[in-house]
Design a protein around this motif. Sequence first.
Motif, PDB file in Angstrom:
ATOM      1  N   GLY A 190       9.621 -19.496  -9.703  1.00  0.00           N
ATOM      2  CA  GLY A 190       9.603 -18.098 -10.114  1.00  0.00           C
ATOM      3  C   GLY A 190       8.570 -17.297  -9.337  1.00  0.00           C
ATOM      4  N   LEU A 191       7.434 -17.926  -9.040  1.00  0.00           N
ATOM      5  CA  LEU A 191       6.407 -17.271  -8.233  1.00  0.00           C
ATOM      6  C   LEU A 191       6.914 -16.996  -6.819  1.00  0.00           C
ATOM      7  CD1 LEU A 191       3.137 -19.170  -9.261  1.00  0.00           C
ATOM      8  CD2 LEU A 191       3.692 -16.765  -9.685  1.00  0.00           C
ATOM      9  N   VAL A 192       7.653 -17.973  -6.276  1.00  0.00           N
ATOM     10  CA  VAL A 192       8.235 -17.792  -4.941  1.00  0.00           C
ATOM     11  C   VAL A 192       9.220 -16.629  -4.955  1.00  0.00           C
ATOM     12  CG1 VAL A 192       9.655 -18.829  -3.139  1.00  0.00           C
ATOM     13  CG2 VAL A 192       7.952 -20.224  -4.331  1.00  0.00           C
ATOM     14  N   ILE A 193      10.068 -16.595  -5.979  1.00  0.00           N
ATOM     15  CA  ILE A 193      11.049 -15.510  -6.105  1.00  0.00           C
ATOM     16  C   ILE A 193      10.336 -14.164  -6.242  1.00  0.00           C
ATOM     17  CG2 ILE A 193      12.863 -14.549  -7.584  1.00  0.00           C
ATOM     18  CD1 ILE A 193      13.604 -17.478  -8.284  1.00  0.00           C
ATOM     19  N   ALA A 194       9.243 -14.141  -7.009  1.00  0.00           N
ATOM     20  CA  ALA A 194       8.473 -12.909  -7.181  1.00  0.00           C
ATOM     21  C   ALA A 194       7.894 -12.449  -5.837  1.00  0.00           C
ATOM     22  CB  ALA A 194       7.352 -13.123  -8.194  1.00  0.00           C
ATOM     23  N   CYS A 195       7.412 -13.392  -5.042  1.00  0.00           N
ATOM     24  CA  CYS A 195       6.892 -13.060  -3.704  1.00  0.00           C
ATOM     25  C   CYS A 195       7.996 -12.503  -2.817  1.00  0.00           C
ATOM     26  CB  CYS A 195       6.276 -14.301  -3.056  1.00  0.00           C
ATOM     27  SG  CYS A 195       4.715 -14.829  -3.788  1.00  0.00           S
ATOM     28  N   PHE A 196       9.173 -13.133  -2.895  1.00  0.00           N
ATOM     29  CA  PHE A 196      10.310 -12.645  -2.121  1.00  0.00           C
ATOM     30  C   PHE A 196      10.674 -11.214  -2.529  1.00  0.00           C
ATOM     31  CE2 PHE A 196      12.497 -16.885  -0.729  1.00  0.00           C
ATOM     32  CZ  PHE A 196      11.437 -17.106   0.130  1.00  0.00           C
ATOM     33  N   LEU A 197      10.652 -10.956  -3.840  1.00  0.00           N
ATOM     34  CA  LEU A 197      10.965  -9.615  -4.329  1.00  0.00           C
ATOM     35  C   LEU A 197       9.940  -8.598  -3.818  1.00  0.00           C
ATOM     36  CD1 LEU A 197      12.011 -10.370  -8.009  1.00  0.00           C
ATOM     37  CD2 LEU A 197      13.461  -9.325  -6.259  1.00  0.00           C
ATOM     38  N   TYR A 198       8.679  -9.003  -3.797  1.00  0.00           N
ATOM     39  CA  TYR A 198       7.624  -8.131  -3.282  1.00  0.00           C
ATOM     40  C   TYR A 198       7.904  -7.750  -1.833  1.00  0.00           C
ATOM     41  CZ  TYR A 198       3.162  -6.906  -1.124  1.00  0.00           C
ATOM     42  OH  TYR A 198       2.183  -6.286  -0.398  1.00  0.00           O
ATOM     43  N   PHE A 199       8.218  -8.747  -1.006  1.00  0.00           N
ATOM     44  CA  PHE A 199       8.489  -8.480   0.406  1.00  0.00           C
ATOM     45  C   PHE A 199       9.783  -7.700   0.580  1.00  0.00           C
ATOM     46  CE2 PHE A 199       5.455 -11.967   1.222  1.00  0.00           C
ATOM     47  CZ  PHE A 199       4.689 -11.347   2.193  1.00  0.00           C
ATOM     48  N   TYR A 200      10.760  -7.965  -0.294  1.00  0.00           N
ATOM     49  CA  TYR A 200      12.035  -7.245  -0.201  1.00  0.00           C
ATOM     50  C   TYR A 200      11.815  -5.744  -0.394  1.00  0.00           C
ATOM     51  CZ  TYR A 200      16.659  -5.491  -1.412  1.00  0.00           C
ATOM     52  OH  TYR A 200      17.819  -4.751  -1.463  1.00  0.00           O
ATOM     53  N   PHE A 201      11.083  -5.384  -1.443  1.00  0.00           N
ATOM     54  CA  PHE A 201      10.845  -3.962  -1.708  1.00  0.00           C
ATOM     55  C   PHE A 201       9.921  -3.344  -0.656  1.00  0.00           C
ATOM     56  CE2 PHE A 201      12.013  -5.286  -6.106  1.00  0.00           C
ATOM     57  CZ  PHE A 201      13.118  -4.459  -6.245  1.00  0.00           C
ATOM     58  N   LYS A 202       8.972  -4.135  -0.171  1.00  0.00           N
ATOM     59  CA  LYS A 202       8.072  -3.652   0.870  1.00  0.00           C
ATOM     60  C   LYS A 202       8.836  -3.375   2.161  1.00  0.00           C
ATOM     61  CE  LYS A 202       3.671  -4.717   3.114  1.00  0.00           C
ATOM     62  NZ  LYS A 202       2.567  -5.703   3.250  1.00  0.00           N
ATOM     63  N   LEU A 203       9.749  -4.289   2.511  1.00  0.00           N
ATOM     64  CA  LEU A 203      10.542  -4.114   3.725  1.00  0.00           C
ATOM     65  C   LEU A 203      11.540  -2.968   3.572  1.00  0.00           C
ATOM     66  CD1 LEU A 203      11.204  -7.863   4.595  1.00  0.00           C
ATOM     67  CD2 LEU A 203       9.738  -6.278   5.847  1.00  0.00           C
ATOM     68  N   ALA A 204      12.111  -2.850   2.369  1.00  0.00           N
ATOM     69  CA  ALA A 204      13.052  -1.760   2.117  1.00  0.00           C
ATOM     70  C   ALA A 204      12.349  -0.406   2.242  1.00  0.00           C
ATOM     71  CB  ALA A 204      13.665  -1.911   0.727  1.00  0.00           C
ATOM     72  N   LYS A 205      11.093  -0.354   1.787  1.00  0.00           N
ATOM     73  CA  LYS A 205      10.306   0.881   1.898  1.00  0.00           C
ATOM     74  C   LYS A 205      10.019   1.196   3.357  1.00  0.00           C
ATOM     75  CE  LYS A 205       6.019   3.015   0.252  1.00  0.00           C
ATOM     76  NZ  LYS A 205       4.784   2.807  -0.557  1.00  0.00           N
ATOM     77  N   ALA A 206       9.666   0.143   4.123  1.00  0.00           N
ATOM     78  CA  ALA A 206       9.382   0.330   5.548  1.00  0.00           C
ATOM     79  C   ALA A 206      10.641   0.755   6.296  1.00  0.00           C
ATOM     80  CB  ALA A 206       8.828  -0.955   6.137  1.00  0.00           C
ATOM     81  N   GLN A 207      11.789   0.243   5.862  1.00  0.00           N
ATOM     82  CA  GLN A 207      13.055   0.577   6.524  1.00  0.00           C
ATOM     83  C   GLN A 207      13.354   2.071   6.422  1.00  0.00           C
ATOM     84  OE1 GLN A 207      16.648  -0.665   4.563  1.00  0.00           O
ATOM     85  NE2 GLN A 207      17.708  -1.053   6.488  1.00  0.00           N
ATOM     86  N   LYS A 208      13.018   2.671   5.286  1.00  0.00           N
ATOM     87  CA  LYS A 208      13.307   4.090   5.070  1.00  0.00           C
ATOM     88  C   LYS A 208      12.545   4.987   6.045  1.00  0.00           C
ATOM     89  CE  LYS A 208      14.419   3.608   0.158  1.00  0.00           C
ATOM     90  NZ  LYS A 208      14.040   3.967  -1.230  1.00  0.00           N
ATOM     91  N   LYS A 209      11.437   4.459   6.581  1.00  0.00           N
ATOM     92  CA  LYS A 209      10.630   5.241   7.516  1.00  0.00           C
ATOM     93  C   LYS A 209      11.197   5.205   8.937  1.00  0.00           C
ATOM     94  CE  LYS A 209       6.383   4.416   4.888  1.00  0.00           C
ATOM     95  NZ  LYS A 209       5.009   3.841   4.919  1.00  0.00           N
ATOM     96  N   LEU A 210      12.152   4.284   9.151  1.00  0.00           N
ATOM     97  CA  LEU A 210      12.763   4.178  10.472  1.00  0.00           C
ATOM     98  C   LEU A 210      13.892   5.196  10.622  1.00  0.00           C
ATOM     99  CD1 LEU A 210      13.040   0.277  10.722  1.00  0.00           C
ATOM    100  CD2 LEU A 210      11.341   1.729  11.834  1.00  0.00           C
ATOM    101  N   PRO A 211      14.182   5.619  11.831  1.00  0.00           N
ATOM    102  CA  PRO A 211      15.290   6.569  12.032  1.00  0.00           C
ATOM    103  C   PRO A 211      16.641   5.898  11.794  1.00  0.00           C
ATOM    104  CG  PRO A 211      14.418   5.823  14.143  1.00  0.00           C
ATOM    105  CD  PRO A 211      13.488   5.293  13.088  1.00  0.00           C
TER     106      PRO A 211
END
Length: 200
Positions: free
Chosen positions: A47-68
Amino acid sequence: MRSITQKDIQKPINGLFFMIINTAIWTFISEYYLENKDLRIVGMLLGLVIACFLYFYFKLAKAQKKLPETLIEKTAEEKSREKWFLIIFGLEGFGILVVKNILVNTNHNELFIPFFALIVGLHFFPLARVFKRTFDYYIATWTCLLAILGFYLITQKTVNPYLANVIVSLGCAVSTICYGIRMIFEARTILWRTNNSNSY
């Protein structure tokens, strides 16, 4: 040098999303067959691993929005890959349903998890060819070997079927975790290239 767009990072983000789901599935399966003998420790660790994955998923999704956004339409090859992905994914789901039905009707439901792992493992082989990803061959081979191990342990009555299913499901969770980590590094590499190109 071509600038990085949202499209470039979409594949690893999608891959990480699928690995979150798959890791969760194998976690639930392993905990079900452990019957709380592990005091839910395995579930909490995964569950901790999944939580870490979710953290990176949302972080990457946020970074993606800044790209053209890309203005280039999908190529014929990309459309073909998407079509084959849907076909392979559909066949995988259909195969799992058929196998489950056969095993239930023949009173061999204890073999479902190894069969499940085998079908999942086999579906990575054509995906590796479609997307030209060597890593998929490693995951496919590992998962199929786990399925074969499960068949052996159960049919030869080496261990309790429940324990055999735990071994298979945890082994499959390891493969999805490795895949998820790879997707994170792939996405971060793309973002790193973006930051470097913007610094010049």
